[in-house]
Design an enzyme around this catalytic site. Structure first.
Site, mmCIF file in Angstrom:
data_model
loop_
_atom_site.group_PDB
_atom_site.id
_atom_site.type_symbol
_atom_site.label_atom_id
_atom_site.label_comp_id
_atom_site.label_asym_id
_atom_site.label_seq_id
_atom_site.Cartn_x
_atom_site.Cartn_y
_atom_site.Cartn_z
ATOM 1 N N PHE A 131 31.030 56.598 42.332
ATOM 2 C CA PHE A 131 31.512 55.398 41.632
ATOM 3 C C PHE A 131 30.734 54.055 42.394
ATOM 4 O O PHE A 131 30.708 54.120 43.548
ATOM 5 C CB PHE A 131 33.091 55.287 41.847
ATOM 6 N N ASP A 202 37.019 59.705 49.713
ATOM 7 C CA ASP A 202 37.650 58.664 48.828
ATOM 8 C C ASP A 202 38.365 59.585 47.763
ATOM 9 O O ASP A 202 38.010 60.495 47.134
ATOM 10 C CB ASP A 202 36.679 58.072 47.952
ATOM 11 N N TYR A 227 46.514 53.336 41.101
ATOM 12 C CA TYR A 227 46.812 53.175 39.795
ATOM 13 C C TYR A 227 46.288 54.140 38.753
ATOM 14 O O TYR A 227 46.324 53.906 37.556
ATOM 15 C CB TYR A 227 46.037 51.616 39.330
ATOM 16 N N LYS A 228 45.533 55.159 39.426
ATOM 17 C CA LYS A 228 45.099 56.226 38.459
ATOM 18 C C LYS A 228 46.176 57.248 38.214
ATOM 19 O O LYS A 228 47.197 56.935 37.695
ATOM 20 C CB LYS A 228 43.779 56.767 39.016
ATOM 21 N N ARG A 376 34.875 60.370 28.360
ATOM 22 C CA ARG A 376 35.801 60.958 29.236
ATOM 23 C C ARG A 376 37.238 61.060 29.004
ATOM 24 O O ARG A 376 37.840 60.110 28.476
ATOM 25 C CB ARG A 376 35.915 59.951 30.544
HETATM 26 C C1 LIG Z 1 38.495 53.983 40.664
HETATM 27 C C2 LIG Z 1 37.524 54.089 41.757
HETATM 28 C C3 LIG Z 1 37.518 53.074 42.845
HETATM 29 C C4 LIG Z 1 38.051 51.749 42.465
HETATM 30 O O1 LIG Z 1 37.801 50.718 43.343
HETATM 31 P P1 LIG Z 1 38.671 49.159 43.296
HETATM 32 O O2 LIG Z 1 38.268 48.799 44.901
HETATM 33 O O3 LIG Z 1 39.992 49.683 42.892
HETATM 34 O O4 LIG Z 1 37.929 48.621 42.417
HETATM 35 C C5 LIG Z 1 36.645 53.276 43.828
HETATM 36 N N1 LIG Z 1 36.129 54.362 44.255
HETATM 37 C C6 LIG Z 1 35.958 55.478 43.217
HETATM 38 C C7 LIG Z 1 35.292 56.906 43.409
HETATM 39 C C8 LIG Z 1 36.783 55.389 42.088
HETATM 40 O O5 LIG Z 1 37.060 56.252 41.106
#
Ligand SMILES: *Cc1c(COP(=O)(O)O)cnc(C)c1O
Length: 417
Positions: A131, A202, A227-228, A376
């Site tokens: 990401f 992460d 939030y996921k 997805r």
């Molecule tokens: C969803 C996600 C993020 C989100 O980062 P934010 O700081 O909340 O924008 C970061 N890393 C990964 C791998 C994600 O899937």
């Protein structure tokens, strides 16, 4: 093999030990929500929590709430609540800020530690297809540190091969945001440590979706969002994990007053707290933070082994139904077919993926699209049923058979995909 029917799926729902958990969520009518991997659903109790925090606490008790309702210790209390879900101990997790900001903190902390232990090491191993915010954050930090560090990008299987004793930090996401592929946290962290490097994981797509064993894998630092799969609400604060052995030693540079050893002494100079609180920076969005407790509570009460099992079965079911019912529609499964190698989502590629997903959303099947061609669908086991999966594929088949995706309104791009 005979084709699966909707009745087969109804039977699976009847035998589902997690089926009752769905009642704890408020899901709209005529919607099959397959996007909990991006924004979790709203727990029914979220409204009570919002009322409590906004009307009773903020509205009535005003500033007294910092003590009266213990607002000040919310990051630590929520961290302790979350800890068992990721294989951490109490006192190793705080809920605060965003994933990106927390990653900046732990990557800085890890690099500063290595600056002392192995000053000649300048490499950070990351995955290029991760990401983007994780890689962007590392690139920004490297600039700030005077461009002395170098990111070594590797993908999947190659990762263990590029870890050697010239590496300072290995910073990876356990479950790939696009494909759902799982990296072997245990093996990669072992190799990382054998080479004298530090590990950062992460957990955005694993926390709340599967059991995670940070301490059993001896992970050094971790971050992830709420939030996921943890259903904390849009933009709810993220978490940060620092193993006990690093606390008081590994320091992060966003040295605000909440991370001070004595915040209310209001001293001129910064003295870091010698515990997990040092990972905090400043005043938190209390309303949003308080809301995360509701989703966390549901996940903590659920058996993570069962959550994992069910999400694997939902993914397998989707892949099988897609083959049985949309076999000639040119979909290609991008996620690992083996459920053991896959997180809680399935990615499928199609040339007209964007339009197909728009047509699905219009029919109440909510997934998302990731460029260039990936659809997805996420299977949050807390509220997705087996019949949901059956009905989703049924709708997809109709969209394909009748070329519904070709309608112009499904081919216009929105800002958020
Ligand atoms: C969803 C996600 C993020 C989100 O980062 P934010 O700081 O909340 O924008 C970061 N890393 C990964 C791998 C994600 O899937």
């Amino acid at each position: 093999m005979t084709q699966l029917t909707r009745q087969d799926c109804e039977r699976l729902d009847q035998d589902d030990a997690l089926a009752a958990v769905r009642q704890e969520f408020d899901l709209p009518e005529n919607t099959i929500y397959l996007n909990g991997n991006s924004l979790g659903a709203m727990p029914k109790k979220a409204l009570d929590q919002a009322r409590q925090t906004v009307i009773n606490e903020w509205g009535q008790d005003l500033i007294k709430s910092w003590n009266l309702h213990d607002w000040f210790s919310l990051p630590q209390r929520l961290g302790d609540q979350l800890a068992p879900l990721i294989g951490a101990d109490a006192g190793e997790v705080v809920v605060t800020d965003s994933t990106g900001i927390n990653l900046f903190k732990v990557l800085s902390a890890a690099l500063m530690s290595q600056q002392q232990a192995h000053p000649q090491r300048k490499k950070i191993v990351m995955e290029g297809s991760n990401f983007p915010t994780d890689n962007y954050t590392a690139q920004g930090l490297i600039k700030l540190l005077g461009d002395q560090h170098e990111i070594v990008f590797a993908e999947g299987e190659e990762i263990v091969e590029v870890i050697d004793d010239s590496v300072a930090v290995v910073c990876l996401t356990q479950v790939h945001y696009k494909t759902g592929r799982i990296l072997d946290m245990q093996a990669i962290t072992e190799k990382t440590h054998a080479c004298g490097a530090l590990s950062i994981w992460d957990l955005c797509h694993s926390a709340g979706a599967m059991p995670v064993e940070l301490n059993a894998c001896r992970v050094d630092f971790a971050v992830g969002c709420t939030y996921k799969y943890l259903n904390g609400g849009p933009g709810s604060p993220a978490f940060i994990f620092t193993a006990k052995r690093h606390q008081g030693k590994a320091l992060q540079p966003l040295t605000g007053w909440w991370g001070h050893a004595a915040p209310f002494a209001f001293e001129r100079d910064y003295t870091p707290a010698d515990n997990i609180s040092q990972m905090l920076s400043g005043t938190q969005p209390i309303v949003s933070l308080a809301m995360t407790a509701v989703g966390l509570d549901i996940s903590v009460r659920a058996d993570m082994q069962l959550v994992r099992q069910k999400s694997q079965q939902l993914g397998d079911l989707f892949i099988r139904l897609l083959a049985e019912r949309c076999g000639d529609c040119q979909f290609r499964v991008v996620s690992p077919l083996d459920a053991a190698q896959r997180g809680s989502q399935v990615a499928i590629a199609h040339e007209h993926g964007y339009a197909i997903m728009q047509a699905m959303i219009a029919r109440g099947v909510i997934g998302d699209f990731r460029a260039p061609d990936i659809l997805r669908v996420g299977f949050s086991a807390l509220y997705v049923s087996y019949t949901d999966v059956y009905d989703a594929v049924d709708i997809l088949r109709d969209i394909m058979d009748n070329d519904i995706w070709q309608q112009p309104e499904y081919n216009r791009r929105h800002a958020v995909t």
